[in-house]
Design an enzyme around this catalytic site. Sequence first.
Site, PDB file in Angstrom:
ATOM      1  N   LYS A 166       0.835  -1.200   0.000  1.00 33.04           N
ATOM      2  CA  LYS A 166       0.000   0.000   0.000  1.00 33.04           C
ATOM      3  C   LYS A 166       0.876   1.258   0.000  1.00 33.04           C
ATOM      4  O   LYS A 166       0.673   2.175  -0.784  1.00 33.04           O
ATOM      5  CB  LYS A 166      -0.887  -0.035   1.244  1.00 33.04           C
ATOM      6  CG  LYS A 166      -1.764   1.166   1.446  1.00 33.04           C
ATOM      7  CD  LYS A 166      -2.660   0.906   2.653  1.00 33.04           C
ATOM      8  CE  LYS A 166      -3.210   2.173   3.241  1.00 33.04           C
ATOM      9  NZ  LYS A 166      -4.069   1.903   4.397  1.00 33.04           N
ATOM     10  N   GLU A 221      -3.423  -6.316  15.891  1.00 32.83           N
ATOM     11  CA  GLU A 221      -2.953  -5.018  15.388  1.00 32.83           C
ATOM     12  C   GLU A 221      -4.066  -3.977  15.537  1.00 32.83           C
ATOM     13  O   GLU A 221      -3.804  -2.798  15.713  1.00 32.83           O
ATOM     14  CB  GLU A 221      -2.548  -5.161  13.920  1.00 32.83           C
ATOM     15  CG  GLU A 221      -1.632  -4.048  13.443  1.00 32.83           C
ATOM     16  CD  GLU A 221      -1.054  -4.325  12.064  1.00 32.83           C
ATOM     17  OE1 GLU A 221      -0.634  -5.465  11.789  1.00 32.83           O
ATOM     18  OE2 GLU A 221      -1.032  -3.401  11.248  1.00 32.83           O
ATOM     19  N   GLU A 244      10.902  -4.820   3.459  1.00 32.26           N
ATOM     20  CA  GLU A 244      10.910  -6.244   3.100  1.00 32.26           C
ATOM     21  C   GLU A 244      10.417  -6.443   1.664  1.00 32.26           C
ATOM     22  O   GLU A 244      11.007  -7.183   0.876  1.00 32.26           O
ATOM     23  CB  GLU A 244       9.991  -7.043   4.043  1.00 32.26           C
ATOM     24  CG  GLU A 244      10.502  -7.204   5.451  1.00 32.26           C
ATOM     25  CD  GLU A 244      10.085  -6.065   6.375  1.00 32.26           C
ATOM     26  OE1 GLU A 244       9.747  -4.964   5.873  1.00 32.26           O
ATOM     27  OE2 GLU A 244      10.120  -6.273   7.601  1.00 32.26           O
ATOM     28  N   ARG A 300      -4.600  -4.706   7.091  1.00 29.77           N
ATOM     29  CA  ARG A 300      -5.115  -5.981   7.626  1.00 29.77           C
ATOM     30  C   ARG A 300      -6.565  -6.222   7.248  1.00 29.77           C
ATOM     31  O   ARG A 300      -7.095  -7.300   7.482  1.00 29.77           O
ATOM     32  CB  ARG A 300      -4.935  -6.016   9.132  1.00 29.77           C
ATOM     33  CG  ARG A 300      -5.540  -4.817   9.857  1.00 29.77           C
ATOM     34  CD  ARG A 300      -4.970  -4.715  11.254  1.00 29.77           C
ATOM     35  NE  ARG A 300      -5.389  -3.514  11.972  1.00 29.77           N
ATOM     36  CZ  ARG A 300      -4.817  -2.334  11.869  1.00 29.77           C
ATOM     37  NH1 ARG A 300      -3.824  -2.151  11.009  1.00 29.77           N
ATOM     38  NH2 ARG A 300      -5.217  -1.305  12.577  1.00 29.77           N
ATOM     39  N   LYS A 302       9.016  -0.106  11.413  1.00 27.58           N
ATOM     40  CA  LYS A 302       9.515   0.334  10.101  1.00 27.58           C
ATOM     41  C   LYS A 302      10.564   1.430  10.283  1.00 27.58           C
ATOM     42  O   LYS A 302      11.603   1.444   9.631  1.00 27.58           O
ATOM     43  CB  LYS A 302       8.359   0.820   9.224  1.00 27.58           C
ATOM     44  CG  LYS A 302       7.396  -0.305   8.808  1.00 27.58           C
ATOM     45  CD  LYS A 302       6.352   0.169   7.810  1.00 27.58           C
ATOM     46  CE  LYS A 302       5.376  -0.939   7.456  1.00 27.58           C
ATOM     47  NZ  LYS A 302       4.375  -0.606   6.473  1.00 27.58           N
TER      48      LYS A 302
HETATM   49  C1  G6Q Z   1      -1.706  -3.610   8.406  1.00 29.57           C
HETATM   50  C2  G6Q Z   1      -0.446  -2.982   8.710  1.00 29.57           C
HETATM   51  C3  G6Q Z   1       0.779  -3.688   8.173  1.00 29.57           C
HETATM   52  C4  G6Q Z   1       1.008  -3.471   6.677  1.00 29.57           C
HETATM   53  C5  G6Q Z   1       2.397  -3.956   6.309  1.00 29.57           C
HETATM   54  C6  G6Q Z   1       2.695  -3.795   4.846  1.00 29.57           C
HETATM   55  O1  G6Q Z   1      -2.782  -3.172   8.736  1.00 29.57           O
HETATM   56  O2  G6Q Z   1      -0.463  -1.667   8.391  1.00 29.57           O
HETATM   57  O3  G6Q Z   1       0.763  -5.053   8.445  1.00 29.57           O
HETATM   58  O4  G6Q Z   1       0.038  -4.113   5.933  1.00 29.57           O
HETATM   59  O5  G6Q Z   1       3.347  -3.285   7.078  1.00 29.57           O
HETATM   60  O6  G6Q Z   1       2.540  -2.473   4.467  1.00 29.57           O
HETATM   61  P1  G6Q Z   1       2.518  -2.070   2.953  1.00 29.57           P
HETATM   62  O7  G6Q Z   1       1.329  -2.681   2.327  1.00 29.57           O
HETATM   63  O8  G6Q Z   1       2.496  -0.577   2.949  1.00 29.57           O
HETATM   64  O9  G6Q Z   1       3.791  -2.626   2.352  1.00 29.57           O
END
Ligand code: G6Q
Length: 536
Positions: free
Chosen positions: A209, A353, A215, A267, A499
């Site tokens: 997103k 979360e 990662e 999530r 992060k």
């Molecule tokens: C979910 C969190 C978290 C997120 C990941 C990946 O609600 O915000 O788990 O989905 O850190 O984030 P990106 O989609 O931005 O890579």
Amino acid sequence: MQFIDFDTLPSKNALANLAQTPFDLTSDDALSEERLETYVCSSAGFDLLYATQRIDDNVLDSLQQMVDEAGLIEKFAAMKRGAILNFIEGFESEQRQVLHTACRDLFSEAPLCPEATEAAREELDKLKLFLDKLANRELVNSQGQPFNTIIQVGIGGSDLGPRALALALKPFALDGRSARFIANVDPDDAAEVLREVDLSRTLINVVSKSGTTLETLTNEILVRRALEDKGLNPSHHMIAVTGKGSPMDDPSRYLASFYMYDYIGGRYSATSMVGGVTLGFLLGFDGFMEILKGANEVDIASENPSIRRNISLLMAMLGIWNHNLLGYATCAVLPYSQALSRFPAHLQQCDMESNGKSVTRSGTAVRYKTGPVLWGEPGTNGQHAFYQLLHQGTEVVPAEFIGFRKNQYEQDVEVEGTTSQQKLLANLLAQSIALATGRQSDNPVRSFAGNRPNSILLAEQLTPRTLGALLAIYENRIAFQGFCWNINSFDQEGVQLGKVLAGKILAHMVADSKKTAQKKEGSSTEEVLLKVAKII
Ligand code: G6Q
């Protein structure tokens, strides 16, 4: 809309009194036919059997009162209509709408938040076009062969939900199609997947997103290099799902690009394009739409104001009864379905979360417990492992069983008069009853205290539609609990912290490795730890 702290809800006192003498499941004939028949809630293809909870009508009435006092249905309905509910009053916070439900509000003529549903529809149209091109072989690899595998590269919300769903729906996969996932920055995660697929026939779906997650960006580069090493052109294999304007929003680098929006939390994004591309590839467009249909059915049913008729709401309030009133710290989700082996892991993220928070909506410290530790594994495997503690441990663990009357492949074997599916279900029912009623014996070693609350969520068969419904039952349960605790279930500062820290440490590592290279010496683990402690 009024936001009231959990401990100031008037019904809290009545419930605290009732919690002094909760229903005794071990008493003679506690699980009477009448009780078993009374405490069932059915909707969207699921039955929730909850006679094995430590409740009676008085408790249910007080929980209903709590629902009404806290305005849970009003808040849930407002969420679906696009109210800004991702906020903390008076402090800097995300200040966003919470609209994952809009991604599946596609089946009525009047969607509740038309702009968000329209945006979802546009992405679905793009997806359909893309999947059609794959199906009619307009889009093939450089040797003219169809793609048969998709690898989703993403982490957290961009991995867990889609992975759990893809795994659960393998029997519904289109012929020859499969989905794999790479999440961890541990290079062995990618290595294992890459060595098992034919990259020339594989699509790589990079999902982030933010488009900035360490990662995922690292794994994207790793996979790009793996493609190049095989003489394959990454832009003929790679797809992106990201937020508009993110660093990954560069369609020229990808075979296809899809968007997800800031009003959909990671999530909660399995029913957006975050899940849509991989699940659509695996199951076909119609299969993905079935998931959305099931989820939408539950979203509609979750607006029912009666706790006795609304499964998500009832599960939320039974959870609050067990956690806040009876004082049980954790909650086990125990699917009697091998296909749901990663579902507890997804719920663990979604729940912990969302509701692992310590400040109220007005930014003050909460004076009560919020989200429990959630965990689980498929039964019957768990029975041969941690169920010992569930039956006889000092920690009482409320359990949520999930089961299906029919298995997915509908292949089975009869051994000694029963099929494997019958054995599976019999085990589920036996565990539920045994945990509730216990068993007295003169031998303390063989005594089971009972009164271990649990419920069973039962449906006919695990299909794309029931899985969509199951997903939404839990998503909505989580939202109801967060509203009741008056916390913001939709931010994730703990994840953001990780992060930021990773970024800081890596920047120092780069600087350090330059210095070390000059000095031609390495650092011991202890030295590295000391440096990290100073950086943090
Ligand atoms: C979910 C969190 C978290 C997120 C990941 C990946 O609600 O915000 O788990 O989905 O850190 O984030 P990106 O989609 O931005 O890579």
